[in-house]
Design a protein around this motif. Structure first.
Motif, mmCIF file in Angstrom:
data_model
loop_
_atom_site.group_PDB
_atom_site.id
_atom_site.type_symbol
_atom_site.label_atom_id
_atom_site.label_comp_id
_atom_site.label_asym_id
_atom_site.label_seq_id
_atom_site.Cartn_x
_atom_site.Cartn_y
_atom_site.Cartn_z
ATOM 1 N N ALA A 49 0.784 -1.247 0.087
ATOM 2 C CA ALA A 49 0.145 0.097 -0.147
ATOM 3 C C ALA A 49 0.764 1.252 0.092
ATOM 4 O O ALA A 49 0.267 2.186 0.175
ATOM 5 N N LEU A 50 2.018 1.106 -0.169
ATOM 6 C CA LEU A 50 2.908 2.198 -0.080
ATOM 7 C C LEU A 50 2.397 3.218 -1.263
ATOM 8 O O LEU A 50 2.286 2.900 -2.352
ATOM 9 N N ASP A 51 2.893 4.651 -0.862
ATOM 10 C CA ASP A 51 2.193 5.711 -1.720
ATOM 11 C C ASP A 51 2.999 5.802 -2.840
ATOM 12 O O ASP A 51 4.298 5.675 -2.792
ATOM 13 N N ARG A 52 2.663 5.902 -4.172
ATOM 14 C CA ARG A 52 3.518 6.122 -5.358
ATOM 15 C C ARG A 52 4.432 7.091 -5.115
ATOM 16 O O ARG A 52 5.624 7.068 -5.932
ATOM 17 N N ALA A 53 4.115 8.183 -4.526
ATOM 18 C CA ALA A 53 5.051 9.345 -4.480
ATOM 19 C C ALA A 53 6.406 8.948 -3.898
ATOM 20 O O ALA A 53 7.384 9.320 -4.142
ATOM 21 N N ARG A 54 6.204 7.705 -2.724
ATOM 22 C CA ARG A 54 7.494 7.399 -2.279
ATOM 23 C C ARG A 54 8.311 6.835 -3.057
ATOM 24 O O ARG A 54 9.740 6.626 -2.846
ATOM 25 N N LEU A 55 8.040 5.887 -4.071
ATOM 26 C CA LEU A 55 8.642 5.199 -4.934
ATOM 27 C C LEU A 55 9.132 6.034 -5.983
ATOM 28 O O LEU A 55 10.510 5.882 -6.382
ATOM 29 N N VAL A 56 8.476 7.156 -6.509
ATOM 30 C CA VAL A 56 9.056 8.237 -7.235
ATOM 31 C C VAL A 56 10.302 8.768 -6.519
ATOM 32 O O VAL A 56 11.335 9.002 -7.289
ATOM 33 N N GLU A 57 10.399 8.815 -5.191
ATOM 34 C CA GLU A 57 11.262 9.416 -4.590
ATOM 35 C C GLU A 57 12.463 8.553 -4.550
ATOM 36 O O GLU A 57 13.745 8.964 -4.922
ATOM 37 N N LEU A 58 12.176 7.240 -4.294
ATOM 38 C CA LEU A 58 13.463 6.333 -4.392
ATOM 39 C C LEU A 58 14.066 6.309 -5.848
ATOM 40 O O LEU A 58 15.164 6.280 -5.711
ATOM 41 N N ASP A 59 13.223 6.406 -6.841
ATOM 42 C CA ASP A 59 13.805 6.216 -8.094
ATOM 43 C C ASP A 59 14.634 7.574 -8.474
ATOM 44 O O ASP A 59 15.557 7.274 -9.086
ATOM 45 N N GLU A 60 14.261 8.901 -7.781
ATOM 46 C CA GLU A 60 15.064 10.046 -8.188
ATOM 47 C C GLU A 60 16.243 9.853 -7.507
ATOM 48 O O GLU A 60 17.280 10.442 -7.961
ATOM 49 N N VAL A 61 16.420 9.244 -6.252
ATOM 50 C CA VAL A 61 17.618 9.239 -5.544
ATOM 51 C C VAL A 61 18.637 8.083 -6.184
ATOM 52 O O VAL A 61 19.855 8.078 -6.396
ATOM 53 N N TYR A 62 17.905 7.101 -6.372
ATOM 54 C CA TYR A 62 18.750 5.820 -6.912
ATOM 55 C C TYR A 62 18.820 5.247 -8.391
ATOM 56 O O TYR A 62 19.299 4.166 -8.702
ATOM 57 N N GLY A 63 17.957 5.980 -8.943
ATOM 58 C CA GLY A 63 17.920 5.603 -10.525
ATOM 59 C C GLY A 63 17.504 4.144 -10.732
ATOM 60 O O GLY A 63 18.107 3.317 -11.518
ATOM 61 N N LEU A 64 16.583 3.650 -9.967
ATOM 62 C CA LEU A 64 16.250 2.233 -10.243
ATOM 63 C C LEU A 64 15.595 1.885 -11.542
ATOM 64 O O LEU A 64 16.052 0.642 -12.142
ATOM 65 N N THR A 65 15.023 2.726 -12.147
ATOM 66 C CA THR A 65 14.230 2.444 -13.548
ATOM 67 C C THR A 65 15.285 2.259 -14.603
ATOM 68 O O THR A 65 15.199 1.628 -15.412
ATOM 69 N N ARG A 66 16.595 3.038 -14.246
ATOM 70 C CA ARG A 66 17.667 2.808 -15.164
ATOM 71 C C ARG A 66 18.386 1.502 -14.785
ATOM 72 O O ARG A 66 19.435 1.400 -15.807
ATOM 73 N N SER A 67 18.204 0.851 -13.899
ATOM 74 C CA SER A 67 19.321 -0.249 -13.440
ATOM 75 C C SER A 67 19.272 -1.213 -14.510
ATOM 76 O O SER A 67 18.569 -1.658 -15.056
#
Ligand code: BES
Ligand code: ZN
Length: 629
Positions: A523-541
């Protein structure tokens, strides 16, 4: 489809009718255990050697040639019975002197395929089956140049486990039957491509003709072929990597520890008995992470992460050179003997080469994965020893065989001590080399060679519960990894509101990221995932395990609202990679909401033709896909 090709004589029909009743008990020194997944009758007439001569035609995507089978006649007068699939057309059958033999192809069973019955003359010690294989053979995938990494030419590969070899070679397709084999492979229309097989020797007499030999007896599921634009780099005198031109350097770096893995395993469990240990990197549609084809592990290119973080998979496939290829499960009910031992040995190799902490992290993630899978498995499938009659053996491919199997062995190690347990495992491999065994045979060996040696240690373990019980026994050893505990602590802080940047996760290892992502609440908010991605670039992994876990995590809250960059990466990944372990959970997550299902079907419509039959079968079922789409 072809039935009886030669005219059935009355004598033949009488003989076939007689075959329907059980024969007298065979007088064989090594009876093959009953296998619900083979219609062949190896205790009456057993194949001992295969000489294959096949031409691969890329234009028509077909294989044509002969399989010459050497026979051991255990019950006089009994016919030879082979497993085949509807993709095989039998053209003729001949005896050694060239005279024709009649044959009967029974109607196909949806799981087992068709039994091919060949009545024999008293003098027949071998027969030669001339046949062709259509492009839809389930073991075989034919790829167009665009579906390869280098796009330099077409590609062909086979995947035999569990019961797919019968779709390209007519043989006794039970792991209880071991044969030696040799092959000549001809590439009529593409002599420039390299052919490789799961063989001990390989030589070429002319362009486009390659000879192979496997002098050790192996089960049929370990016969494999690949043809493509392949290059080879040596890793050590006995190890090399084969890959498409653009990938071979990267692969050689990623796999530079392979020789150390082989020698580590040798020091634990005795000499490597297969001569060479090479690894073949396949195109991205390869449906598995790895496949332990003898002398030549087949591997997905998705383990080339650039930092060796996924090479435990090679340790796993190498470990099968002892657990599985040397000592094999006699039937697929005993699959845990292959995979449970292999995961255990894999963890020992990882421990020796990458350290105890990394081994603990991989074990702990395995147990977590097992527990989540157990929660959704029917009780019958939670047992190590499975009942599979009437089912596809693919159903045995759960974490139970792998991680519960390995946990049982770690439990024994804990009770008896490492030194004694290592001697026991080594004796298991040494004393049963090149044989196929059942769970019952393992339990008998365990009793006399380990349990009886220390009754008080044995008394603490409920072996029957481990092997035949459901769930995970309470005494399952649970190694704890400090690295994973750090991930767990970070997850708690993050869920409680700490910023992504404050987690300082930049230097986390792959198991740490997997732990973190897989344990975030749905149930984690999508905004928190976006925040993770901004810091760690997971989508580009570029790490496929991490990317797959990240995509799955993002779909856990539904498809609606998925950021466009993520949606594009998801589509690209699913169209490129056909590894079932990755694509199945992603399609399943998409299929949970109506919008996601629409997207899943749109992606699959394009991706499907690039997937191997194994992955296609799973996703067809998941999405309710039928032939017309
Ligand atoms: N032998 C298996 C793959 C397999 C099992 C193919 C059953 C067909 C039927 C192989 O050794 C394996 O387990 N591969 C795993 C990787 C491993 C590290 C757990 C995979 O492909 O994901
Ligand atoms: Zn395995």
């Amino acid at each position: 489809m072809p039935a009886l090709r030669s005219q059935p004589t009355l004598a033949l029909l009488t003989l076939l009718a007689a075959c329907a009743s059980p024969p007298p008990a065979p007088d064989s020194p090594n009876p093959v255990p009953d296998d619900p997944h083979s219609q062949s009758r190896p205790n009456e007439t057993r194949v001992t050697h295969l000489a294959l001569d096949l031409s691969a035609d890329f234009a028509s995507q077909s294989l044509t040639g002969t399989a010459q089978l050497s026979l051991q006649r255990l019950v006089p007068g009994a016919p030879l019975v082979l497993d085949t699939a509807p993709s095989i057309s039998v053209l003729s059958v001949h005896a050694a002197d060239g005279s024709p033999r009649p044959f009967l192809l029974a109607p196909a069973d949806p799981i087992l395929g068709s039994a091919l019955t060949i009545p024999l003359e008293p003098q027949d010690q071998s027969v030669s089956v001339r046949y062709s294989v259509r492009s839809d053979a389930r073991a075989v995938q034919w790829l167009a140049p665009e579906q390869t990494a280098s796009r330099r030419g077409p590609f062909l590969f086979t995947q035999g486990q569990a019961i797919l070899t019968r779709s390209w070679i007519p043989l006794q397709d039970s792991p209880g039957v071991r044969i030696t084999w040799e092959a000549t492979i001809r590439q009529n229309d593409h002599p420039e491509l390299a052919a490789v097989m799961s063989a001990q020797s390989r030589s070429s007499t002319a362009p486009g003709i390659t000879q192979f030999a496997m002098p050790h007896p192996v089960p049929s599921y370990l016969i494999a072929l690949a043809i493509g634009a392949l290059e080879r780099r040596e890793l050590s005198p006995r190890c090399a990597v084969w890959a498409e031109p653009g990938l071979v350097e990267l692969a050689a770096q990623e796999f530079e520890d392979v020789e150390r893995m082989v020698s580590t395993c040798e020091s634990l469990y005795g000499p490597y008995r297969w001569g060479r240990y090479d690894v073949l990197v396949l195109p991205p549609s390869f449906p598995f992470g790895g496949m332990e084809n003898p002398c030549l592990t087949f591997a997905t290119p998705t383990i080339l992460a650039g930092d060796k973080s996924l090479v435990a998979l090679i340790a796993h496939e190498l470990a099968h050179s002892w657990s599985g290829n040397l000592v094999t499960n006699a039937t697929w009910r005993d699959f845990w003997l292959n995979e449970g031992f292999t995961v255990y040995v894999e963890q020992r190799i990882v421990e020796a080469i990458f350290g105890a902490e990394r081994a603990r992290a991989e074990t702990q993630n395995g147990i977590t994965q097992l527990e989540s899978e157990l929660a959704s498995l029917p009780e019958g499938d939670q047992r190590l020893h499975l009942e599979l009659s009437g089912r596809d053996p693919d159903d045995a491919m759960t974490a139970v065989a792998y991680d519960k199997g390995a946990a049982f062995l770690r439990r024994l190690e804990l009770a008896f001590g490492r030194a004694r347990f290592d001697r026991f495992v080594r004796a298991w491999f040494d004393e049963h080399a090149f044989r196929s065994l059942t769970t019952e045979q393992f339990l008998a060996f365990l009793q006399t060679r380990l349990l009886d040696s220390d009754r008080s240690a044995a008394a603490a373990i409920d072996v029957a519960d481990w092997v035949h019980g459901k769930g995970l026994p309470a005494d399952c050893p649970r190694p704890r990894s400090e690295l994973l505990e750090a991930s767990d602590a970070a997850r708690e802080r993050f869920v409680a509101g700490a910023s992504a940047a404050s987690l300082a996760a930049g230097a986390w290892s792959t198991p740490q990221w997997l732990r973190f992502l897989n344990s975030l609440p749905a149930a984690l908010d999508r905004a928190r995932l976006v925040e993770l991605d901004e810091v760690y670039g997971l989508t580009r992994s570029g790490n496929s395990e991490l990317l797959a876990a990240w995509l799955e995590r993002n779909l856990a809250a539904g498809y609606l609202g998925l950021p466009p960059a993520l949606d594009a990466r998801l589509g690209g990944f699913l169209r490129e990679v056909g590894r079932r372990k990755f694509v199945k959970p992603l399609f399943a997550a998409l299929a949970k909401t109506p919008e996601g299902l629409v997207r899943a079907k749109a992606i699959y419509a394009e991706a499907r033709q690039r997937y191997h039959a194994v992955t296609r079968g799973t996703i067809d079922q998941l999405l309710g896909w039928s032939a017309g789409g």
